[in-house]
Design a protein around this motif. Structure first.
Motif, PDB file in Angstrom:
ATOM      1  N   UNK A  79       0.832  -1.214   0.000  1.00 28.46           N
ATOM      2  CA  UNK A  79       0.000   0.000   0.000  1.00 28.46           C
ATOM      3  C   UNK A  79       0.857   1.250   0.000  1.00 28.46           C
ATOM      4  N   UNK A  80       1.982   1.190   0.712  1.00 31.67           N
ATOM      5  CA  UNK A  80       2.874   2.342   0.772  1.00 31.67           C
ATOM      6  C   UNK A  80       3.512   2.624  -0.577  1.00 31.67           C
ATOM      7  N   UNK A  81       3.893   1.566  -1.293  1.00 26.75           N
ATOM      8  CA  UNK A  81       4.494   1.754  -2.615  1.00 26.75           C
ATOM      9  C   UNK A  81       3.504   2.466  -3.531  1.00 26.75           C
ATOM     10  N   UNK A  82       2.228   2.113  -3.412  1.00 20.27           N
ATOM     11  CA  UNK A  82       1.225   2.787  -4.247  1.00 20.27           C
ATOM     12  C   UNK A  82       1.094   4.253  -3.864  1.00 20.27           C
ATOM     13  N   UNK A  83       1.177   4.522  -2.548  1.00 24.87           N
ATOM     14  CA  UNK A  83       1.117   5.920  -2.109  1.00 24.87           C
ATOM     15  C   UNK A  83       2.275   6.711  -2.692  1.00 24.87           C
ATOM     16  N   UNK A  84       3.461   6.097  -2.738  1.00 25.84           N
ATOM     17  CA  UNK A  84       4.617   6.796  -3.295  1.00 25.84           C
ATOM     18  C   UNK A  84       4.378   7.095  -4.773  1.00 25.84           C
ATOM     19  N   UNK A  85       3.837   6.114  -5.516  1.00 28.10           N
ATOM     20  CA  UNK A  85       3.532   6.347  -6.932  1.00 28.10           C
ATOM     21  C   UNK A  85       2.546   7.504  -7.091  1.00 28.10           C
ATOM     22  N   UNK A  86       1.522   7.524  -6.222  1.00 27.82           N
ATOM     23  CA  UNK A  86       0.528   8.598  -6.287  1.00 27.82           C
ATOM     24  C   UNK A  86       1.210   9.947  -6.075  1.00 27.82           C
ATOM     25  N   UNK A  87       2.084  10.006  -5.057  1.00 18.21           N
ATOM     26  CA  UNK A  87       2.740  11.278  -4.754  1.00 18.21           C
ATOM     27  C   UNK A  87       3.692  11.682  -5.872  1.00 18.21           C
ATOM     28  N   UNK A  88       4.354  10.719  -6.509  1.00 21.36           N
ATOM     29  CA  UNK A  88       5.243  11.068  -7.620  1.00 21.36           C
ATOM     30  C   UNK A  88       4.416  11.636  -8.769  1.00 21.36           C
ATOM     31  N   UNK A  89       3.282  11.010  -9.047  1.00 17.75           N
ATOM     32  CA  UNK A  89       2.396  11.536 -10.102  1.00 17.75           C
ATOM     33  C   UNK A  89       1.975  12.966  -9.791  1.00 17.75           C
ATOM     34  N   UNK A  90       1.654  13.239  -8.528  1.00 21.71           N
ATOM     35  CA  UNK A  90       1.112  14.545  -8.157  1.00 21.71           C
ATOM     36  C   UNK A  90       2.197  15.610  -7.999  1.00 21.71           C
ATOM     37  N   UNK A  91       3.457  15.231  -8.210  1.00 24.62           N
ATOM     38  CA  UNK A  91       4.518  16.239  -8.124  1.00 24.62           C
ATOM     39  C   UNK A  91       4.411  17.255  -9.253  1.00 24.62           C
ATOM     40  N   UNK A  92       3.727  16.901 -10.315  1.00 23.41           N
ATOM     41  CA  UNK A  92       3.500  17.864 -11.399  1.00 23.41           C
ATOM     42  C   UNK A  92       1.997  17.994 -11.619  1.00 23.41           C
ATOM     43  N   UNK A  93       1.530  19.180 -12.032  1.00 20.97           N
ATOM     44  CA  UNK A  93       0.082  19.382 -12.204  1.00 20.97           C
ATOM     45  C   UNK A  93      -0.528  18.474 -13.274  1.00 20.97           C
ATOM     46  N   UNK A  94       0.192  18.223 -14.349  1.00 20.76           N
ATOM     47  CA  UNK A  94      -0.385  17.404 -15.415  1.00 20.76           C
ATOM     48  C   UNK A  94      -0.372  15.929 -15.002  1.00 20.76           C
ATOM     49  N   UNK A  95      -1.334  15.170 -15.490  1.00 27.47           N
ATOM     50  CA  UNK A  95      -1.348  13.740 -15.208  1.00 27.47           C
ATOM     51  C   UNK A  95      -0.478  13.041 -16.224  1.00 27.47           C
TER      52      UNK A  95
END
Lengths: 314, 537
Positions: free
Chosen positions: B46-62
């Motif tokens: 679950x934590x690895x997925x959270x990290x992926x989510x946060x990396x995605x959200x580091x930039x405004x575009x998806x």
């Protein structure tokens, strides 16, 4: 704003200052209590670290007066915050009587708005500054949520029912409109703008959109096209009740109950006519479920509402 | 300490090795290990997925993953973290291990049921993992209808059915704990001599048994509507979408207390020990756990203030939400006062417990904003809510879990770990956590909605801070994996009571023998009788 870093959303509606007062009061209370507790814990940690010379006489592990005091204080503060939030919240229930009513429809993944004059727009909502606007919200598919941060308003659009949100814009400008309820793949693309304009600019904008039928007139055409008028018109109102003046009044039902003919009743009567049959009529009306979509329902409701004098609306 | 006659005393860890001895055990201490291994795997998944989510959200575009992949990431992150980590976390590991030890019993009341609960858990969670591998689920952990029943094209039924199965494991644990606390307490161990950890396990178990069946019912109704088209929630079939929200939150709000009460129990053990002071206001802390468990059932509608629920219902739920805040506030005051006039030392578990105190307080205070109706209208379904529940669930519960693991590690494994590394990890976690989640409060107030794959660029500053924090936080959580792993095999032998703590679990050997106690202990006084005579105070 400092160094271009945003710390607070814009205030652009009549509701925003009131909500912000409560928010900042809570923020002040939170920081006061949080800092007090942090100072207490850190202070104790330093003062009573093992081996420190601090005086430890008179220690105790319970104190009824202290416990009663902080329990009471917490109760008082909590109920005061509750009351403040509740009073502001109940304002949501009572839009001003002269509000402009705009039909809003959410569907995967767009917002559609229709003004009383029949003007239609997608993912943009033009409103006049200084005049209350009620958006009646419906959804074609899943739950969406109409959220304008600058106005501090949010309301879910729920399939199968009509919900309302109202606001009075106070500043001209373009403000974010977000879908706040997760609705599938392009949820984060279900965004748009609320454009608040000076009343004269708004009037000019409406003019430019062309003057076709009003929303109620579109509903009336639909009322004939679908054959509703065949039974519900004045001249033929034998098999079915005449609908003039029905909206906003109590209706006696065949099961001897009485219901208020509000949007919920009208909508259910179109989609599930056998459920609440008006007294004195046979349940012969067919269901229009699947024959009219949510947008068409909004037109029909607008027409039916126009058959009742304005002051009668609930 | 206890006298050791002969060579090495028998411990539960030495009672046969190999898969059979572990997988077919009915010893509560070994079942706790089975859970600990499974939950650790889920936590890092679950934590690895959270990290992926946060990396995605580091930039405004998806731009890192597709919309659909993003929706699947946050959905399975939520499902794993809530049901496969947080709900069982402390009860199934520390609770399983410690509850019998703390009350002087040889095992839980139903040892086979305990093992069965683990198998049910593994089967159910495996079923849900299958749905992830098969194609994922994109409803969020909340499964809101009619999206989940009529519109989602993902593997909703499999995921929901897996969670449904896991619910039975929760109920089994709950029943086991309730019966154990009622029937197996040692002579002299009256209710008001119980450690607070036992009180919170009892309160948690009550909520588990009463709330989980409602979740089971709502998930099954989802499967019925989705698979057989039986109209319950979809208005197109004559159902009501809000009915699902009522059912779901009738479980899921109490479930929040399933997830935090055990954490409160852990810190109530640790703060007195390292302050060398009795817990301040023991009775109030014990009874406030029960108050939370009861009031927790009456506040579900505060998740629905803008859902179309009646405004008057909103008033009632807001009022009751403030009522449930009071026992939590009482606990915070009591924990803080416990430090007064103590002889405080700052071992790893104490640092985690103090971290819990701060993070839980700032998470709880954010609840005051959310329960205030008019403010909730603005911040509902924004990052403010995300920050609030992560402060409680991660800052509170996960921090307490780490505190508890470090506190009882010597008892569980019979080994010590590096205090230096432990303290570094505790501090890194605390800093990383705040850097990750404090910016989300600001984002929420600014109006950033939840579950957005892409966002307007004006939110970027706070998102970048949050994503940077996530990296630090991940480091903080990875560190214990290494130094505790090292300790398990190479750490120095632990004495029976390394922290000079009270409590029956410290009266037996480290690790305990298979039957826990050579003689049934007798209790003759209240808990937390700090300082001990040998402290020389």
């Amino acid at each position: 704003m400092s160094f271009g870093i945003p710390f607070a959303p814009e205030q652009a509606s009549s509701l925003a200052p009131g909500v912000d007062h409560l928010f900042y009061a809570l923020l002040a209370f939170t920081f006061a209590l949080g800092i007090f507790l942090s100072a207490l814990v850190i202070g104790y940690s330093v003062k009573y670290r093992a081996g420190s010379p601090a005086d430890r006489s008179g220690e105790r592990s319970r104190s009824a007066p202290l416990e009663i005091a902080w329990t009471t204080a917490t109760l008082v503060v909590a109920f005061a915050i509750f009351a403040w939030g509740a009073v502001l919240f109940m304002g949501r229930e009572h839009p001003p009587a002269d509000a402009i009513e705009i039909a809003g429809l959410g569907k995967q993944w767009m917002w559609q708005f229709r003004h009383p004059g029949g003007q239609r727009e997608i993912d943009e909502l033009h409103v006049p500054v200084g005049r209350a606007v009620v958006v009646s919200l419906a959804s074609q598919d899943v739950i969406h949520s109409f959220f304008v941060p600058a106005f501090r308003v949010k309301q879910d659009a729920v399939p199968g029912r009509t919900t309302h949100v109202w606001f009075t814009a106070t500043e001209p400008g373009r403000f974010h409109l977000f879908c706040a309820e997760y609705c599938g793949t392009e949820h984060s693309g279900m965004v748009g703008w609320v454009v608040a304009m000076q009343p004269e600019d708004y009037a000019a904008w409406l003019e430019r959109q062309g003057s076709g039928d009003t929303l109620a007139q579109q509903g009336e055409k639909l009322f004939r096209a679908l054959g509703c008028s065949g039974c519900h018109e004045n001249s033929t109102a034998v098999r079915a009740p005449d609908l003039h003046g029905v909206y906003g009044r109590p209706v006696a039902l065949a099961n001897s109950q009485t219901v208020m003919a509000d949007e919920r009743y009208l909508r259910d009567s179109i989609l599930q006519p056998a459920r609440e049959v008006a007294a004195g009529y046979e349940p012969v009306m067919p269901s229009f479920d699947g024959l009219v979509d949510e947008g068409e329902l909004q037109m029909l409701l607008s027409y039916l509402k126009s058959l009742s004098p304005k002051e009668a609306s609930p | 300490m206890s006298e050791r006659i002969g060579a090495v005393p028998a411990t539960y860890m030495g009672e046969g090795s190999g898969p059979r001895a572990w997988l077919l055990t009915t010893d509560h201490k070994r079942v706790a290990w089975l859970y600990l291994v499974a939950l650790t795997v889920f936590f890092f998944l679950g934590g690895a997925m959270a990290v992926l989510i946060r990396v995605e959200l580091a930039t405004p575009a998806g731009d890192l993953v597709s919309d659909d992949a993003y929706d699947r990431l946050f959905s399975i992150h939520g499902i794993i973290m809530v049901w496969f980590f947080l709900v069982p976390s402390i009860p199934a590991t520390l609770g399983n291990f410690l509850l019998p030890l703390m009350i002087g019993a040889r095992d839980l009341a139903f040892p086979r049921l305990n093992l069965a609960s683990w198998y049910v858990f593994i089967f159910g969670s495996g079923f849900t993992l299958y749905s992830v591998i098969a194609g994922g689920v994109d409803t969020g952990w909340t499964f809101y209808t009619p999206f989940s029943t009529m519109f989602s094209n993902s593997y909703v039924s499999a995921a929901a059915f897996g969670v449904f199965i896991v619910g039975f494991s929760t109920i089994m644990t709950g029943i086991n704990f309730i019966v154990t606390v009622h029937k197996l307490r040692a002579p002299g161990l009256t209710w008001f001599r119980l450690p607070i950890f036992v009180w919170t396990m009892y309160a948690t178990a009550l909520v588990m048994v009463l709330a989980t069946p409602v979740l089971a019912a709502s998930l099954i109704l989802i499967v019925l509507e989705r698979v057989f088209g039986i109209g319950v929630f979809d208005p197109g079939l004559g159902g009501d979408p809000l009915l699902f929200q009522h059912l779901f939150w009738f479980y899921s709000h109490p479930a929040v207390y399933i997830m935090i009460l055990p954490g409160m129990g852990v810190v109530s053990e640790i703060l007195p020990c390292f302050s060398r002071r009795p817990l301040f206001g023991y009775t109030a802390v014990a009874l406030s756990s029960m108050a939370i468990a009861i009031f927790g059932f009456l506040v579900w509608g505060h998740h629905m203030f803008v859902s179309g629920q009646s405004a008057y219902a909103g008033l009632v739920f807001s009022f009751l939400s403030y009522c449930v805040a009071i026992p939590s506030a009482i606990k915070v005051f009591n924990w803080s006062l416990t430090l007064r006039k103590g002889e405080i030392t700052f071992e790893t578990s104490m640092l985690y417990a103090l971290g819990f105190l701060g993070l839980f307080t700032f998470g709880g205070l954010a609840g005051l904003f959310l329960a205030a109706l008019a403010v909730d209208v603005h911040v509902h379904d924004t990052y403010f809510v995300v920050a609030h529940f992560h402060y409680i669930m991660v800052g509170g519960m996960v921090t307490a879990f780490m505190a508890g693991i470090h506190f009882w590690w010597p008892k569980i494994t019979g080994r010590m770990y590096s205090e230096t590394w432990g303290r570094i990890a505790a501090i890194v976690t605390f800093l990383g956590f705040n850097l990750t989640f404090f910016p989300q409060y600001v984002l929420g107030f600014l109006g950033m909605p939840r579950r957005y794959h892409a966002y307007p660029p004006e939110f970027a500053f706070w998102h970048i801070l949050s994503s940077a924090g996530a990296v630090v936080l991940a480091l903080g959580y990875l560190m214990p994996l290494f130094y505790l792993g090292w300790s398990l095999f190479r750490g120095p032998r632990a004495p029976d009571n390394p922290w000079r703590a009270t409590g029956l679990e410290w009266k037996t050997t480290s690790p305990p023998p298979p039957h826990n106690f050579d003689e049934t202990p007798v209790v003759d006084g209240p808990p937390y009788r700090y300082p001990l005579a040998e402290d020389g105070a």
